[in-house]
Design an enzyme around this catalytic site. Structure first.
Site, short mmCIF file in Angstrom:
data_model
loop_
_atom_site.label_atom_id
_atom_site.label_comp_id
_atom_site.label_asym_id
_atom_site.label_seq_id
_atom_site.Cartn_x
_atom_site.Cartn_y
_atom_site.Cartn_z
N ASN A 1 0.80 -15.32 21.73
CA ASN A 1 -0.19 -14.46 22.38
C ASN A 1 -0.74 -13.49 21.35
OD1 ASN A 1 -1.45 -12.36 23.73
ND2 ASN A 1 0.19 -12.01 25.21
N LYS B 1 2.51 -11.44 20.49
CA LYS B 1 3.74 -11.60 21.26
C LYS B 1 4.03 -13.09 21.27
CE LYS B 1 2.60 -7.63 23.95
NZ LYS B 1 1.16 -7.46 24.07
N ARG C 1 -2.59 -18.19 23.73
CA ARG C 1 -3.52 -17.35 24.46
C ARG C 1 -4.86 -17.45 23.74
NH1 ARG C 1 -4.38 -11.04 24.10
NH2 ARG C 1 -5.88 -10.79 25.81
N HIS D 1 -8.05 -10.71 29.97
CA HIS D 1 -6.66 -10.43 30.38
C HIS D 1 -6.35 -11.13 31.71
CE1 HIS D 1 -7.24 -6.32 28.20
NE2 HIS D 1 -6.51 -7.09 27.42
N ASN E 1 -3.72 -2.25 24.06
CA ASN E 1 -4.68 -1.77 23.07
C ASN E 1 -6.08 -2.07 23.60
OD1 ASN E 1 -5.42 -0.71 20.50
ND2 ASN E 1 -5.89 -2.80 19.85
N ARG F 1 -11.97 0.52 21.07
CA ARG F 1 -13.24 0.12 21.71
C ARG F 1 -13.73 1.20 22.66
NH1 ARG F 1 -10.90 -5.50 23.72
NH2 ARG F 1 -9.10 -5.02 22.41
N VAL G 1 0.51 0.43 27.42
CA VAL G 1 0.33 1.80 27.90
C VAL G 1 0.76 1.89 29.37
CG1 VAL G 1 -1.38 3.62 28.36
CG2 VAL G 1 -1.57 2.22 26.29
N GLU H 1 2.85 0.20 31.10
CA GLU H 1 4.29 0.07 31.36
C GLU H 1 5.10 1.24 30.80
OE1 GLU H 1 5.52 -3.84 29.88
OE2 GLU H 1 3.72 -4.69 30.79
N ASN H 2 4.56 1.88 29.74
CA ASN H 2 5.38 2.86 29.02
C ASN H 2 4.91 4.31 29.09
OD1 ASN H 2 7.31 1.00 27.68
ND2 ASN H 2 5.42 0.16 26.82
N GLU I 1 2.62 -12.52 29.99
CA GLU I 1 1.57 -13.52 29.79
C GLU I 1 2.19 -14.83 29.28
OE1 GLU I 1 -0.39 -10.44 27.44
OE2 GLU I 1 -2.30 -11.02 28.32
N1 LIG Z 1 6.40 3.60 24.45
C1 LIG Z 1 5.07 3.65 24.52
N2 LIG Z 1 4.45 4.78 24.97
C2 LIG Z 1 3.10 4.85 25.05
N3 LIG Z 1 2.27 3.86 24.70
C3 LIG Z 1 2.83 2.72 24.25
C4 LIG Z 1 4.24 2.55 24.14
N4 LIG Z 1 4.48 1.30 23.66
C5 LIG Z 1 3.28 0.73 23.48
N5 LIG Z 1 2.27 1.58 23.84
C6 LIG Z 1 0.82 1.33 23.79
O1 LIG Z 1 0.60 -0.01 24.07
C7 LIG Z 1 -0.32 -0.57 23.12
C8 LIG Z 1 -0.01 -2.03 22.92
O2 LIG Z 1 -0.10 -2.66 24.17
P1 LIG Z 1 -0.19 -4.23 24.28
O3 LIG Z 1 -0.30 -4.56 25.71
O4 LIG Z 1 0.95 -4.81 23.52
O5 LIG Z 1 -1.54 -4.41 23.48
P2 LIG Z 1 -2.42 -5.64 22.98
O6 LIG Z 1 -1.89 -6.86 23.66
O7 LIG Z 1 -3.77 -5.22 23.44
O8 LIG Z 1 -2.30 -5.69 21.51
C9 LIG Z 1 -0.10 0.25 21.86
O9 LIG Z 1 -1.27 0.26 21.10
C10 LIG Z 1 0.21 1.63 22.44
O10 LIG Z 1 -1.01 2.31 22.66
C1 LIG Z 2 -9.06 -9.16 25.71
C2 LIG Z 2 -8.30 -8.07 25.08
O1 LIG Z 2 -8.78 -6.98 24.96
O2 LIG Z 2 -7.04 -8.36 24.68
P1 LIG Z 2 -5.99 -7.38 23.97
O3 LIG Z 2 -5.70 -6.31 24.95
O4 LIG Z 2 -4.79 -8.24 23.72
O5 LIG Z 2 -6.64 -6.83 22.77
MG LIG Z 3 -2.44 -7.94 25.24
#
Ligand SMILES: Nc1ncnc2c1ncn2[C@@H]1O[C@H](COP(=O)(O)OP(=O)(O)O)[C@@H](O)[C@H]1O
Ligand SMILES: CC(=O)OP(=O)(O)O
Ligand SMILES: [Mg+2]
Length: 395
Positions: free
Chosen positions: A9, A16, A88, A177, A208, A238, A328, A330-331, A381
Site C-alpha cells: 500500500n 504499508k 493499492r 481512499h 497524510n 495538499r 491522524v 486513529e491517533n 486497507e
Molecule cells: N501518534 C500520532 N499522532 C498524531 N498523528 C499521527 C500519529 N501517527 C501518525 N500520525 C499522522 O498520520 C499520518 C500518516 O497517516 P497514514 O494514514 O499512514 O498516511 P498516508 O497513508 O496518507 O501516507 C502522519 O503524517 C501523521 O500526520
Molecule cells: C489518495 C491519497 O491521498 O492517499 P494517501 O492518503 O495514502 O496519500
Molecule cells: Mg493511506
C-alpha cells in the site's frame, strides 16, 4: 492449501505492507515505512513477536520499496510461497471500476493517469515494478482507491462545468481512499451492532492524504476528494478546497506557470504550507510549544472538517456515527476532540477518557448520553486488498 498474499500500500508519505493468508488468523508479517521524503524516515517490520525498527532517510518510494524487500530477506518470512501480490492503486480513472489483474497495458494506463494523481500513481507504479522483479511468476493485482466511489450518484460526481468538456475528458469526481472508506464502514456498522444496510455514517479518513465520505446503507453518496486527490480537506502537503479562480489568478497576476501552481497546491500547501510541518505529531508538538502558525493550521484543519461533517449530515438526512480512521484519525485525540466538541448540537459528545485511551481495536468513544456515536476504527486497507486479490485470481 496455504495462499499467502503480499500486499503493498503505497501512500503519499508511507508504504504499508502485509504478508498474509486470509485463511490464517493473523498476518505473517506487517510493516510500515513512514515519513518518506522527510529528513528521518522509519521502517518497522513485525514478524510474530519480533519487531525490527530502522531509522534512515528514504528520498522516495523506490528507495523505500527496496528497503521493504531487504527487510523480508534479512528477517523473513520467506516470500517463496507467495501466490499473488495485491497493490493499492490510487487512480483508476473511468477505466478501472474494480480490482484488475496487472498487465503491461494496465501499467501503461496507470502511467497515463499519473497526471491526475501525481503523488500516488508514480509511487504505486514503482511498487508494482519492484515487486514484479522480486516475484515475477505470480499474478499482481491492482486494487483501486476509486472503485468504492464508482457508484456515487450523478448529482454528487458531476462538476457544474460545460458538459462537452467534461464528457470529452472524463472529468468527474472520482473519490479516493475507497478501500478504506468501504472497509471502515463495514467495521463501524459491526461496532454499532447494526446491519450496514440501515446505517448512516460519516467516515473521516485522516492520513497524510485526507478525505471524508457520507455512507448510507453501505453505499457512498458523497466524498470530498474529486477528479484528483487534491480536493476537499486540508492535508499534510495538499491544500484541499480553494477557489477554482486561484489558478488563473496565480498564472495571470503572480506570473506562475500551471506546473508551479500544481506543485504549490499538492506539495507546498496544507499543513506544510501553513506551518512548515506535514506530520500531525510535529504540528501538535509545535502547538504545545505555543507556535502561532501551527495553532492557525490546526484551526483551519478542524474548521474544514466540521463544515464537511455538517454538509454530509444534511445530505444523509440523519446520522448514526462519525467515524475516525487512518494515521491522524486513529491517533490524534486532540483533533477528534476539537472536531466533536463543535458538534454537540448534532448530538455528538465524547467521553474524554475513552478519546484519550490508546487501542488498536475499533471502539466507541462517545459519552453515554450522546445521541450520535463517535467511533475510532483502525483501517486495514491491506486486509481488504487481500480479499480483492484473492477474488481476482480466483476468477
Ligand atoms: N501518534 C500520532 N499522532 C498524531 N498523528 C499521527 C500519529 N501517527 C501518525 N500520525 C499522522 O498520520 C499520518 C500518516 O497517516 P497514514 O494514514 O499512514 O498516511 P498516508 O497513508 O496518507 O501516507 C502522519 O503524517 C501523521 O500526520
Ligand atoms: C489518495 C491519497 O491521498 O492517499 P494517501 O492518503 O495514502 O496519500
Ligand atoms: Mg493511506
Amino acid at each position: 492449501m496455504a495462499q499467502p498474499i503480499l500486499l503493498l500500500n503505497c501512500g503519499s508519505s508511507s508504504i504499508k505492507y502485509q504478508l498474509l493468508d486470509p485463511a490464517e488468523p493473523g498476518p505473517r508479517a506487517v510493516g510500515i515505512v513512514q515519513r518518506i521524503g522527510l529528513e528521518t524516515s522509519t521502517i518497522d517490520h513485525e514478524v510474530g513477536e519480533n519487531e525490527y525498527h530502522e531509522e534512515t532517510h528514504f528520498a522516495n518510494h523506490v528507495e523505500a520499496v527496496a528497503a521493504v524487500v531487504q527487510m523480508f530477506r534479512d528477517h523473513g518470512p520467506s516470500l517463496d510461497d507467495v501466490v499473488a501480490v495485491g497493490h493499492r492503486t490510487v487512480h483508476g480513472g473511468s477505466t478501472f471500476v474494480e480490482s484488475t489483474l496487472i498487465t503491461e497495458e494496465v501499467i501503461d494506463k496507470l502511467v497515463e493517469l499519473s497526471g491526475l494523481a501525481p503523488l500516488h500513481n508514480p509511487p504505486g507504479i514503482a511498487g508494482i515494478r519492484a515487486a514484479q522483479e522480486v516475484l515475477p511468476d505470480v499474478p499482481h493485482v491492482g486494487v483501486f482507491d476509486t472503485a468504492f466511489f464508482s457508484t456515487l450518484p450523478a448529482e454528487a460526481y458531476t462538476y457544474a462545468v460545460d458538459r462537452e468538456v467534461t464528457d470529452r475528458y472524463s472529468i468527474r469526481k472520482y473519490g479516493f481512499h475507497g478501500t478504506s472508506h468501504s472497509y471502515v464502514s463495514k467495521q463501524a456498522a459491526k461496532c454499532l451492532g447494526r446491519p450496514i444496510e440501515e446505517t448512516k455514517l460519516i467516515v473521516c479518513h485522516l492520513g497524510n492524504g485526507a478525505s471524508i465520505s457520507a455512507v448510507d446503507g453501505g453505499v457512498a453518496i458523497d466524498t470530498s476528494m474529486g477528479l484528483t486527490p487534491l480536493q476537499g480537506l486540508v492535508m499534510g502537503t495538499r491544500s484541499g478546497d480553494v477557489d477554482p479562480g486561484l489558478h488563473a489568478f496565480l498564472v495571470n497576476s503572480a506570473g506562475m506557470t500551471i506546473a508551479e501552481v500544481d506543485d504549490l497546491l499538492n506539495k507546498r500547501s496544507g499543513m506544510a504550507g501553513l506551518c512548515g510541518y506535514t506530520d500531525m505529531r510535529d504540528v501538535e508538538a509545535a502547538v504545545e510549544n505555543g507556535d502561532q502558525a501551527s495553532r492557525l493550521a490546526l484551526d483551519v484543519y478542524v474548521h474544514r472538517l466540521v463544515s464537511y461533517i455538517g454538509s454530509y449530515y444534511a445530505l444523509l438526512g440523519g446520522l448514526d456515527a462519525v467515524v475516525f480512521t487512518a494515521g491522524v484519525g486513529e491517533n490524534a485525540d486532540p483533533v477528534r476532540k476539537a472536531v466533536i466538541d463543535r458538534l454537540s448540537h448534532f448530538g455528538l459528545k465524547l467521553d474524554d477518557d475513552a478519546n484519550r485511551a490508546r487501542s488498536k481495536q475499533p471502539r466507541d468513544i462517545s459519552a453515554a448520553d450522546a445521541t450520535v456515536r463517535t467511533l475510532v476504527v483502525p483501517t486495514n486497507e491491506e486486509l481488504a486488498m487481500a480479499q480483492e486479490t484473492l477474488s481476482v485470481i480466483g476468477r
